[in-house]
Each structure stands twice: as structure tokens, then as C-alpha cells.
Design an enzyme around this catalytic site. Structure first.
Site, short mmCIF file in Angstrom:
data_model
loop_
_atom_site.label_atom_id
_atom_site.label_comp_id
_atom_site.label_asym_id
_atom_site.label_seq_id
_atom_site.Cartn_x
_atom_site.Cartn_y
_atom_site.Cartn_z
N HIS A 168 -6.54 10.72 5.84
CA HIS A 168 -6.91 9.43 6.40
C HIS A 168 -7.74 9.40 7.55
O HIS A 168 -7.26 9.84 8.78
CB HIS A 168 -5.52 8.57 6.66
CG HIS A 168 -4.92 8.08 5.36
ND1 HIS A 168 -3.94 8.90 4.85
CD2 HIS A 168 -5.21 6.96 4.48
CE1 HIS A 168 -3.35 8.49 3.84
NE2 HIS A 168 -4.17 7.31 3.61
N HIS A 186 -8.11 7.83 -3.07
CA HIS A 186 -6.78 8.58 -3.55
C HIS A 186 -5.94 7.47 -4.21
O HIS A 186 -6.01 6.53 -4.05
CB HIS A 186 -6.06 9.21 -2.42
CG HIS A 186 -5.98 8.69 -1.13
ND1 HIS A 186 -6.67 8.08 -0.24
CD2 HIS A 186 -4.68 7.77 -0.73
CE1 HIS A 186 -6.17 7.34 0.60
NE2 HIS A 186 -4.94 7.13 0.30
N CYS A 206 5.02 1.22 1.00
CA CYS A 206 3.76 1.75 0.38
C CYS A 206 3.96 3.14 0.68
O CYS A 206 4.80 3.47 1.57
CB CYS A 206 2.65 1.09 1.28
SG CYS A 206 2.36 -0.65 1.25
N HIS A 255 2.27 7.10 -1.20
CA HIS A 255 1.55 8.02 -2.09
C HIS A 255 2.36 8.86 -2.88
O HIS A 255 3.24 9.55 -2.52
CB HIS A 255 0.63 8.95 -1.14
CG HIS A 255 -0.10 8.16 -0.39
ND1 HIS A 255 0.38 8.04 1.15
CD2 HIS A 255 -1.42 7.59 -0.27
CE1 HIS A 255 -0.72 7.35 1.63
NE2 HIS A 255 -1.77 7.13 1.02
N GLU A 310 12.04 5.28 3.64
CA GLU A 310 11.69 4.38 4.81
C GLU A 310 12.77 3.04 5.16
O GLU A 310 13.00 2.78 6.24
CB GLU A 310 10.19 3.54 4.37
CG GLU A 310 9.17 4.45 4.06
CD GLU A 310 7.73 3.80 4.10
OE1 GLU A 310 7.56 2.43 4.41
OE2 GLU A 310 6.92 4.34 3.43
N TYR A 317 -8.56 -0.91 -3.35
CA TYR A 317 -9.20 -1.69 -2.19
C TYR A 317 -9.67 -0.46 -1.28
O TYR A 317 -9.26 0.84 -1.44
CB TYR A 317 -8.06 -2.47 -1.24
CG TYR A 317 -7.07 -1.63 -0.48
CD1 TYR A 317 -7.13 -1.54 0.70
CD2 TYR A 317 -6.05 -1.14 -1.17
CE1 TYR A 317 -6.54 -0.85 1.57
CE2 TYR A 317 -5.01 -0.39 -0.64
CZ TYR A 317 -5.31 -0.29 0.99
OH TYR A 317 -4.58 0.54 1.71
N GLU A 363 -9.02 3.06 4.75
CA GLU A 363 -7.76 3.21 3.41
C GLU A 363 -8.79 3.08 2.22
O GLU A 363 -9.51 2.24 2.22
CB GLU A 363 -6.74 2.11 3.65
CG GLU A 363 -5.58 2.39 4.52
CD GLU A 363 -4.89 3.55 3.97
OE1 GLU A 363 -5.09 4.37 2.85
OE2 GLU A 363 -3.62 3.81 4.56
N GLU A 416 -7.84 3.47 -1.72
CA GLU A 416 -6.78 3.70 -2.49
C GLU A 416 -6.82 2.92 -3.79
O GLU A 416 -7.28 1.67 -4.00
CB GLU A 416 -5.52 3.18 -1.97
CG GLU A 416 -5.34 3.93 -0.53
CD GLU A 416 -3.92 3.69 0.05
OE1 GLU A 416 -3.29 4.59 0.74
OE2 GLU A 416 -3.37 2.66 -0.09
N TRP A 463 -4.06 -4.91 2.72
CA TRP A 463 -3.58 -4.67 1.11
C TRP A 463 -2.79 -5.82 0.76
O TRP A 463 -2.82 -6.34 -0.13
CB TRP A 463 -3.24 -3.36 1.09
CG TRP A 463 -2.04 -2.97 1.87
CD1 TRP A 463 -0.83 -3.09 1.63
CD2 TRP A 463 -2.18 -2.24 3.03
NE1 TRP A 463 -0.11 -2.54 2.56
CE2 TRP A 463 -0.63 -2.03 3.22
CE3 TRP A 463 -3.15 -1.79 3.84
CZ2 TRP A 463 -0.42 -1.24 4.61
CZ3 TRP A 463 -3.08 -0.86 4.85
CH2 TRP A 463 -1.58 -0.77 5.33
#
Length: 182
Positions: free
Chosen positions: A25, A32, A67, A69, A87, A104, A114, A116, A161
Site C-alpha cells: 500500500h 490485489h 475489510c 486481504h 478485528e 475500485y 487502494e 483492489e 469503498w
């Protein structure tokens, strides 16, 4: 949690390698794989979270519930469960695709990009929240329609997002149906 990476994607959205998450990032973030999940409680309320001030991109911004990955070889559904636990300290059920082809690119005020392919899901929280303050600085269970009105009125207060996901008519309808238990 061990060091995370992102799964890099080629022009056809196929995995093409990995890169450490923090290093990925930057001002020129490569495409990604990610995910976005909107969590609802048994009353149909949406959990909105405020990103920790230590986040590299969009610190302190309100966003959807969780959110993250997926890691190399990890199914997106497994990654969502993992990040919900990490989280929010929460268990989930009824994981449902809402906007499977969402992608986006956005640039935060500090210039961090970002970029992604980010399938969007909804799920139900089945346990009490135990928020990880290194990830989430605040959270609130809210009525979905109130959140959507807030996004429309003050999009700058929310992650890009989340704003983009909420602006898709089909996604809004599916989220509303999910919130109402349909």
C-alpha cells in the site's frame, strides 16, 4: 497475528504473486485481492466501524464492518472469518455474497492508493464484540437505512469503498434484504 501479505492480480484478475501488506500500500499500489464485509446483528442492525488512527490508508474514517486481504491459498470466506475474529473478536454466520465483482481504485488524502478487486459480503454476528483497538477505534450498531442516508449526505466521512458499495442499487437492495432477514 503473523505478517500478512496481499495476493497480487494480473490484468485478468488472476493471482500473479504476493507482496507484504504494508509494503503493497503505497502511492502506486498494485492491483490485489481484498474483501469487504457488512456485519449485521440479530436485530438487523449494521455494524459500522471507525478505522484506527494507526491505519496507513484512511485512518479514522468510518467504514463497513470489516475489510481485509485473503492470504495465499486462503478462501475469501475463510479470510473474512479470520479478520472478523482478529478485528472484532466476533464469530459470524450466514456469510452471503452481495457484490461479488466489486473493484475500485481510490487515493486517500495522504496519497496512499487502494487498488483492489474486492468482493463484498454480508454476514451475521453471533457473539459479543471484543474489538481490537489497534484495528478499530470505534464502532456502532446502526439501522442500515440511517447509515445509507448518512453516506449520501456526508460521503467524505466514510471510506470510499463503502460509499461506492452503497451507491450500487443492487448491493443496497441485497443488503436491505439481508438486514431484514430475507
Amino acid at each position: 497475528m503473523t505478517e500478512e501479505h496481499v495476493v497480487l492480480l494480473d490484468e485478468q484478475d488472476k493471482p500473479s504473486g504476493t507482496l507484504e501488506k504494508y509494503a503493497a500500500h503505497t502511492l502506486n499500489t498494485p492491483l490485489h485481492l481484498a474483501f469487504s464485509c457488512w456485519l449485521f446483528n440479530e436485530d438487523g442492525q449494521l455494524l459500522v466501524t471507525r478505522r484506527s488512527l494507526s491505519k496507513k490508508a484512511w485512518p479514522g474514517v468510518w467504514t463497513n464492518s470489516v475489510c481485509g486481504h485473503p492470504q495465499q491459498g486462503e478462501a475469501i470466506e475463510e479470510a473474512i472469518i479470520r479478520r472478523c475474529r482478529f478485528e472484532l473478536g466476533v464469530e459470524i454466520t450466514d456469510l452471503t455474497p452481495i457484490y461479488p465483482h466489486f473493484s475500485y481504485r481510490a487515493i486517500d488524502p495522504n496519497g496512499i492508493v487502494e487498488n483492489e478487486v474486492c468482493p463484498v459480503f454480508a454476514a451475521r454476528a453471533t457473539s459479543v464484540l471484543q474489538v481490537n483497538n489497534e484495528e478499530v477505534m470505534d464502532c456502532q450498531w446502526s439501522v442500515l437505512e440511517d447509515v445509507l442516508r448518512g453516506i449520501s449526505a456526508t460521503p467524505w466521512a466514510f471510506s470510499p469503498w463503502m460509499v461506492m458499495q452503497a451507491s450500487d442499487d443492487n448491493a443496497r437492495e441485497l443488503l436491505s434484504e439481508f438486514a431484514n432477514g430475507n
